[in-house]
Design a protein around this motif. Structure first.
Motif, short mmCIF file in Angstrom:
data_model
loop_
_atom_site.label_atom_id
_atom_site.label_comp_id
_atom_site.label_asym_id
_atom_site.label_seq_id
_atom_site.Cartn_x
_atom_site.Cartn_y
_atom_site.Cartn_z
N THR A 196 5.49 8.68 4.11
CA THR A 196 6.25 7.45 4.36
C THR A 196 7.23 7.20 3.22
OG1 THR A 196 4.34 6.55 5.48
CG2 THR A 196 6.01 4.99 4.86
N GLU A 197 6.77 7.42 1.98
CA GLU A 197 7.68 7.20 0.84
C GLU A 197 8.87 8.15 0.93
OE1 GLU A 197 6.16 8.04 -3.11
OE2 GLU A 197 7.48 6.50 -3.92
N SER A 230 10.15 9.52 3.63
CA SER A 230 11.09 9.11 4.70
C SER A 230 11.89 7.90 4.26
CB SER A 230 10.42 8.74 6.02
OG SER A 230 9.20 9.30 6.17
N LEU A 231 11.22 6.96 3.57
CA LEU A 231 11.96 5.78 3.10
C LEU A 231 13.10 6.21 2.17
CD1 LEU A 231 10.33 2.55 1.61
CD2 LEU A 231 12.34 3.58 0.60
N ALA A 254 15.88 7.94 4.11
CA ALA A 254 16.66 7.03 4.96
C ALA A 254 17.60 6.15 4.13
CB ALA A 254 15.70 6.16 5.78
N HIS A 255 17.19 5.80 2.91
CA HIS A 255 17.98 4.84 2.12
C HIS A 255 18.67 5.48 0.91
CE1 HIS A 255 16.56 1.32 4.34
NE2 HIS A 255 15.37 1.90 4.35
N GLY A 289 7.70 3.16 -6.56
CA GLY A 289 7.18 3.12 -5.19
C GLY A 289 5.74 2.68 -5.19
N TRP A 328 13.21 -2.16 -0.93
CA TRP A 328 13.27 -1.47 0.36
C TRP A 328 11.84 -1.29 0.85
CZ3 TRP A 328 16.00 0.09 -3.98
CH2 TRP A 328 17.40 0.09 -3.87
N GLU A 329 11.63 -1.36 2.16
CA GLU A 329 10.28 -1.03 2.63
C GLU A 329 10.31 -0.36 3.99
OE1 GLU A 329 8.59 -5.21 2.58
OE2 GLU A 329 7.69 -4.48 4.44
N HIS A 330 9.25 0.38 4.26
CA HIS A 330 9.18 1.16 5.48
C HIS A 330 7.72 1.43 5.77
CE1 HIS A 330 10.22 4.18 8.45
NE2 HIS A 330 9.61 5.13 7.79
N GLU A 331 7.28 1.02 6.95
CA GLU A 331 5.92 1.30 7.43
C GLU A 331 4.83 1.14 6.36
OE1 GLU A 331 6.02 5.09 9.41
OE2 GLU A 331 7.30 4.29 11.01
N ALA A 363 6.66 0.34 -0.13
CA ALA A 363 7.85 -0.29 -0.71
C ALA A 363 8.37 0.50 -1.90
CB ALA A 363 7.53 -1.71 -1.15
#
Ligand SMILES: C[S@@+](CC[C@H](N)C(=O)[O-])C[C@H]1O[C@@H](n2cnc3c(N)ncnc32)[C@H](O)[C@@H]1O
Length: 318
Positions: A58-59, A61-62, A65-66, A189, A302-305, A308
């Motif tokens: 997840t980290e 992908s975050l 993506a950003h 993170g 930023w956060e995702h699923e 953060a």
């Protein structure tokens, strides 16, 4: 290729002293930094590949993506410093976006760090890479001599910060701030509070990788401190403790037993625990308050699923 490796080894007596003190405490506890021998590093990679343990993926992908936005917010950076860099996979993402002149990676597991950092140096011919094998809790300030002047970014991904008690987080982040300097920045993170059943599953993967990682600590003590732990007489036990907001990882004694470690005897009652790790989970505002008490100012979130990443600058007055 510009690559340097420096070892800051812990004295055997220091390790022995810390482990024996932990076994004499109530409850018994051993710091999680001792998980990471060669087998522990391999098992950590295996944990990250488990379907239940989504944190690392997840980290990444975050970050993917950003990345342009993160790079823009971080701005110009001359040097990236990553404590606990492990296999250096995550910092590779940043190198392509930030183009620093130098990279300083630090890890207590020196051999895997050296191999990973040398590969980074080969892949980035213009980058000066320094790999420091050290316990940063003890020797972090020694890293200063490897840092060129200019704008520094401390990068601390992987929710490794969750392994520390809140007071220790504050102290460690203040040390990162000193290392980063007045114009320094921190990109960090951390795992967010979420459904406790998801957390429970993540630390109790069906393939038993987290259990093997936890028990490997005993194998390491058997080898390095002449201990005689019988792994079949300890159970990996991990659960989310919502009052303290942390996953606790234990090795619970399945019998009344005595274990010898470095020439000393330690009695375990049936059901007694050896506490090996906690992983604090935060809300974004909770973590920002903690970092701000250590002299950092939150610039972006930023956060995702359920994961953060936050960017900090040093407080003017801190
Ligand atoms: C959870 S892994 C994270 C690795 C990598 N940063 C990531 O996000 O995938 C923690 C890493 O920190 C290192 N580490 C833990 N405690 C340390 C300490 N006190 N000093 C230096 N390295 C430490 C471990 O060896 C391991 O490589």
């Amino acid at each position: 290729m510009a690559f340097a490796f420096q070892d800051y080894p812990a004295a055997h007596d220091d390790v022995r002293g810390e482990v024996l003190a932990g076994l004499a405490a109530h409850p018994k506890a051993i710091p999680p930094k001792y998980f990471y021998d060669a087998a522990g590093c391999r098992l950590f990679d295996a944990i990250c590949a488990q379907p239940e343990y989504t944190l690392c993926r997840t980290e990444q992908s975050l970050m993917a993506a950003h990345l342009p936005e993160i790079a823009d917010a971080v701005g110009e950076v001359d040097c990236i410093i990553e404590p606990g860099a492990g296999d250096c996979v995550k910092v590779r993402q940043l190198l392509g976006a930030l183009h620093p002149k130098s990279l300083v990676v630090i890890d207590i597991a020196g051999a895997p760090l050296a191999a990973a950092a040398e590969a980074v140096a080969r892949d980035h011919p213009g980058l000066a890479v320094s790999a420091l094998s050290m316990d940063f809790l003890r020797d972090l300030e020694a890293a200063a001599r490897w840092l060129p002047s200019g704008r520094r970014l401390v990068y601390y991904p992987g929710s490794s910060i969750g392994n520390f008690e809140p007071e220790a987080v504050k102290a460690l982040l203040a040390r990162f701030r000193d290392l980063a300097g007045r114009q320094g920045r921190l990109l960090i993170g951390f795992d967010l509070k979420k459904d406790p059943l998801r957390l429970h599953a993540a630390y109790n993967d069906a393939a038993g990788m987290t259990a093997a990682f936890n028990l490997n600590l005993l194998t390491r003590l058997n080898r390095e401190l002449d201990a005689d732990f019988d792994l079949a007489r300890f159970r990996h036990y991990a659960f989310y403790q919502p009052v303290r907001g942390r996953v606790e990882m234990h090795l619970v004694s399945l019998a009344e037993q005595t274990v010898r470690v470095a020439g000393e005897s330690f009695r375990f009652a049936l059901g007694e625990t050896l506490h090996t790790e906690h992983s604090y989970k935060y809300r974004g505002d909770e973590f920002a308050a903690l970092a701000e008490s250590a002299g950092w100012q939150c610039a972006r979130h930023w956060e995702h699923e359920g994961f953060a990443v936050q960017l900090y600058g040093a407080c003017e007055t801190g």
